[in-house]
Design a protein around this motif. Structure first.
Motif, mmCIF file in Angstrom:
data_model
loop_
_atom_site.group_PDB
_atom_site.id
_atom_site.type_symbol
_atom_site.label_atom_id
_atom_site.label_comp_id
_atom_site.label_asym_id
_atom_site.label_seq_id
_atom_site.Cartn_x
_atom_site.Cartn_y
_atom_site.Cartn_z
ATOM 1 N N ALA A 16 -2.299 -11.658 -11.886
ATOM 2 C CA ALA A 16 -0.896 -11.392 -11.578
ATOM 3 C C ALA A 16 -0.472 -12.158 -10.333
ATOM 4 O O ALA A 16 0.627 -12.734 -10.279
ATOM 5 C CB ALA A 16 -0.683 -9.893 -11.381
ATOM 6 N N GLY A 17 -1.326 -12.158 -9.302
ATOM 7 C CA GLY A 17 -1.003 -12.873 -8.082
ATOM 8 C C GLY A 17 -0.906 -14.371 -8.298
ATOM 9 O O GLY A 17 -0.040 -15.045 -7.707
ATOM 10 N N THR A 18 -1.755 -14.909 -9.151
ATOM 11 C CA THR A 18 -1.740 -16.343 -9.434
ATOM 12 C C THR A 18 -0.483 -16.740 -10.194
ATOM 13 O O THR A 18 0.179 -17.730 -9.863
ATOM 14 C CB THR A 18 -2.990 -16.738 -10.242
ATOM 15 N N VAL A 19 -0.149 -15.973 -11.232
ATOM 16 C CA VAL A 19 1.075 -16.245 -11.994
ATOM 17 C C VAL A 19 2.293 -16.166 -11.075
ATOM 18 O O VAL A 19 3.178 -17.030 -11.116
ATOM 19 C CB VAL A 19 1.214 -15.245 -13.166
ATOM 20 N N ASN A 20 2.326 -15.152 -10.224
ATOM 21 C CA ASN A 20 3.452 -14.979 -9.317
ATOM 22 C C ASN A 20 3.574 -16.165 -8.354
ATOM 23 O O ASN A 20 4.675 -16.673 -8.106
ATOM 24 C CB ASN A 20 3.283 -13.686 -8.527
ATOM 25 N N MET A 21 2.472 -16.623 -7.817
ATOM 26 C CA MET A 21 2.489 -17.741 -6.874
ATOM 27 C C MET A 21 2.991 -19.021 -7.534
ATOM 28 O O MET A 21 3.832 -19.742 -6.972
ATOM 29 C CB MET A 21 1.092 -17.966 -6.303
ATOM 30 N N LYS B 82 -1.586 -11.835 -20.979
ATOM 31 C CA LYS B 82 -1.848 -10.409 -21.183
ATOM 32 C C LYS B 82 -2.453 -9.777 -19.941
ATOM 33 O O LYS B 82 -2.024 -8.698 -19.501
ATOM 34 C CB LYS B 82 -2.786 -10.225 -22.376
ATOM 35 N N LEU B 83 -3.446 -10.437 -19.343
ATOM 36 C CA LEU B 83 -4.137 -9.872 -18.193
ATOM 37 C C LEU B 83 -3.203 -9.734 -16.992
ATOM 38 O O LEU B 83 -3.217 -8.705 -16.304
ATOM 39 C CB LEU B 83 -5.338 -10.743 -17.830
ATOM 40 N N SER B 84 -2.388 -10.735 -16.732
ATOM 41 C CA SER B 84 -1.518 -10.696 -15.556
ATOM 42 C C SER B 84 -0.481 -9.583 -15.643
ATOM 43 O O SER B 84 -0.060 -9.046 -14.618
ATOM 44 C CB SER B 84 -0.816 -12.047 -15.369
ATOM 45 N N SER B 85 -0.088 -9.223 -16.857
ATOM 46 C CA SER B 85 0.898 -8.156 -17.026
ATOM 47 C C SER B 85 0.330 -6.785 -16.652
ATOM 48 O O SER B 85 1.077 -5.828 -16.437
ATOM 49 C CB SER B 85 1.412 -8.126 -18.466
ATOM 50 N N GLN B 86 -1.006 -6.701 -16.541
ATOM 51 C CA GLN B 86 -1.655 -5.439 -16.211
ATOM 52 C C GLN B 86 -2.002 -5.337 -14.721
ATOM 53 O O GLN B 86 -2.503 -4.316 -14.264
ATOM 54 C CB GLN B 86 -2.947 -5.299 -17.033
ATOM 55 N N GLY B 87 -1.725 -6.404 -13.965
ATOM 56 C CA GLY B 87 -2.106 -6.446 -12.556
ATOM 57 C C GLY B 87 -1.085 -5.836 -11.630
ATOM 58 O O GLY B 87 0.068 -5.592 -11.983
ATOM 59 N N ASN B 88 -1.515 -5.585 -10.399
ATOM 60 C CA ASN B 88 -0.682 -4.990 -9.353
ATOM 61 C C ASN B 88 -0.540 -5.989 -8.213
ATOM 62 O O ASN B 88 -1.509 -6.291 -7.504
ATOM 63 C CB ASN B 88 -1.326 -3.695 -8.857
ATOM 64 N N LEU B 89 0.672 -6.510 -8.004
ATOM 65 C CA LEU B 89 0.887 -7.527 -6.981
ATOM 66 C C LEU B 89 0.645 -7.021 -5.568
ATOM 67 O O LEU B 89 0.332 -7.806 -4.669
ATOM 68 C CB LEU B 89 2.317 -8.086 -7.080
ATOM 69 N N SER B 90 0.774 -5.729 -5.356
ATOM 70 C CA SER B 90 0.533 -5.191 -4.018
ATOM 71 C C SER B 90 -0.936 -5.317 -3.624
ATOM 72 O O SER B 90 -1.288 -5.181 -2.448
ATOM 73 C CB SER B 90 0.964 -3.725 -3.945
ATOM 74 N N GLN B 91 -1.795 -5.615 -4.600
ATOM 75 C CA GLN B 91 -3.220 -5.809 -4.340
ATOM 76 C C GLN B 91 -3.539 -7.236 -3.895
ATOM 77 O O GLN B 91 -4.664 -7.525 -3.480
ATOM 78 C CB GLN B 91 -4.034 -5.469 -5.587
ATOM 79 N N THR B 92 -2.566 -8.127 -4.031
ATOM 80 C CA THR B 92 -2.794 -9.526 -3.647
ATOM 81 C C THR B 92 -1.781 -10.035 -2.630
ATOM 82 O O THR B 92 -2.138 -10.731 -1.675
ATOM 83 C CB THR B 92 -2.734 -10.450 -4.880
ATOM 84 N N ASP B 93 -0.510 -9.696 -2.814
ATOM 85 C CA ASP B 93 0.543 -10.301 -1.999
ATOM 86 C C ASP B 93 0.978 -9.425 -0.831
ATOM 87 O O ASP B 93 1.023 -8.191 -0.952
ATOM 88 C CB ASP B 93 1.775 -10.591 -2.863
ATOM 89 N N LEU B 94 1.304 -10.069 0.272
ATOM 90 C CA LEU B 94 1.979 -9.385 1.369
ATOM 91 C C LEU B 94 3.439 -9.274 0.978
ATOM 92 O O LEU B 94 4.094 -10.286 0.694
ATOM 93 C CB LEU B 94 1.830 -10.188 2.667
ATOM 94 N N GLN B 95 3.965 -8.061 0.915
ATOM 95 C CA GLN B 95 5.321 -7.848 0.454
ATOM 96 C C GLN B 95 6.254 -7.527 1.619
ATOM 97 O O GLN B 95 5.808 -7.174 2.718
ATOM 98 C CB GLN B 95 5.344 -6.725 -0.590
ATOM 99 N N ILE B 96 7.545 -7.656 1.356
ATOM 100 C CA ILE B 96 8.541 -7.431 2.409
ATOM 101 C C ILE B 96 8.372 -6.054 3.047
ATOM 102 O O ILE B 96 8.451 -5.902 4.268
ATOM 103 C CB ILE B 96 9.970 -7.572 1.841
ATOM 104 N N ARG B 97 8.091 -5.045 2.253
ATOM 105 C CA ARG B 97 7.961 -3.693 2.771
ATOM 106 C C ARG B 97 6.762 -3.529 3.701
ATOM 107 O O ARG B 97 6.699 -2.587 4.494
ATOM 108 C CB ARG B 97 7.859 -2.702 1.621
#
Length: 283
Positions: A201-206, A153-168
């Motif tokens: 969110a960043g942890t789940v994504n990783m 539930k918590l990870s679905s509310q997170g913003n990956l741009s706050q943790t990950d370096l993205q292509i853009r």
């Protein structure tokens, strides 16, 4: 009623399923495994009571998973067998998707990558310590949550741009196959004001991306374009998005069966029904 019970005793949960003698699924149940033996007998009792079954209704008990090694005797005097976790997961993955062969990924506390062949043989390709255990440990430390439904539930509310370096963040022109929001570096752009939801969110994504990349490599080594994802992590909403992204990038189809959480327990029962267990595996 003759019921065959498949029980997957994992490192963190115990899953139990009941199959009718024609191989169809009766029902399933999952309990948290504080202790392997306690969870085994607790899950069994709960399952029998919930489904209004008695011990006399059970034809056989088939055990699999890491916790099966702690069981030395028959269960309540019932015929009891053991099936290796790899054979069970591979068999269950193919059965639940209708495939003849393919890479089957067991996303448990750690992660195992298997090749399940059309000949019924299951081969362990490789394994990784990155899995559900990684997710629980990091989410507990970084975000203050530990249980599956909490970080889901918590990870679905997170913003990956706050943790990950993205292509853009590193390129104006990423090319046609790369989404500007795709991760270039996990936790490579961690913001000072990142919230617990962002960290989850960043942890789940990783974790999911790490498993996804290893799945792609496993498929490449086996010259297949199909992989079956099993286990609790396969049911995370982020897994579906990862499957779409990786299919677009690498052409590999990620299949998540409806009963992905119970694939190993189902596979153990089916493997036993086919006579795949060995005599020395009988308890």
């Amino acid at each position: 009623m003759g019921i065959l019970l498949g029980i997957d005793i994992g490192g963190s949960t115990t899953k139990i399923v009941g199959l009718r003698e024609d191989g169809t699924l009766l029902s399933h149940l999952r309990v948290k495994a504080e202790d392997q033996l306690t969870s085994l007998y607790g899950a069994l009792g709960n399952y029998l009571s919930t489904n209004h079954l008695s011990l006399q209704d059970v034809v056989r008990v088939v055990l699999t998973g890491v916790g099966a090694s702690f069981v030395d005797d028959s269960i309540y005097g019932l015929p009891t067998q053991k099936v290796s976790e790899f054979s069970a997961c591979g068999t269950g993955g193919l059965a639940l998707t209708g495939l003849d062969s393919g890479v089957v990924v067991s996303m448990g506390t750690g992660t195992a990558f298997l090749w399940a062949g059309a000949d019924g043989q299951v081969r362990h390709l490789c394994g990784s310590g990155v899995g559900g255990g990684t997710l629980r440990g990091l989410c507990r430390k970084l975000a203050g949550v530990e249980h599956f439904h909490q970080f889901q539930k918590l990870s679905s509310q997170g913003n990956l741009s706050q943790t990950d370096l993205q292509i853009r963040d590193i390129s104006r022109d990423a090319g046609g196959s790369l989404d500007p929001e795709m991760t270039a570096a996990n936790f490579g752009n961690l913001a000072e004001d990142a919230t617990p939801a962002d960290l989850a969110a960043g942890t789940v994504n990783m974790v999911l991306q790490s498993i996804g990349i290893m799945t792609i490599l496993a498929c490449s080594s086996c010259k297949t374009d199909t992989a079956v994802l099993t286990g609790s992590l396969a049911t995370l909403p982020q897994t579906a998005q990862l499957a779409k992204d990786f299919h677009r990038l690498y052409g590999v189809h990620f299949l998540v069966p409806k009963e992905a959480v119970y694939a190993t327990a189902i596979g153990a029962a089916l493997y036993s029904m086919k006579g795949g267990w060995q005599s020395h595996d009988e308890v």
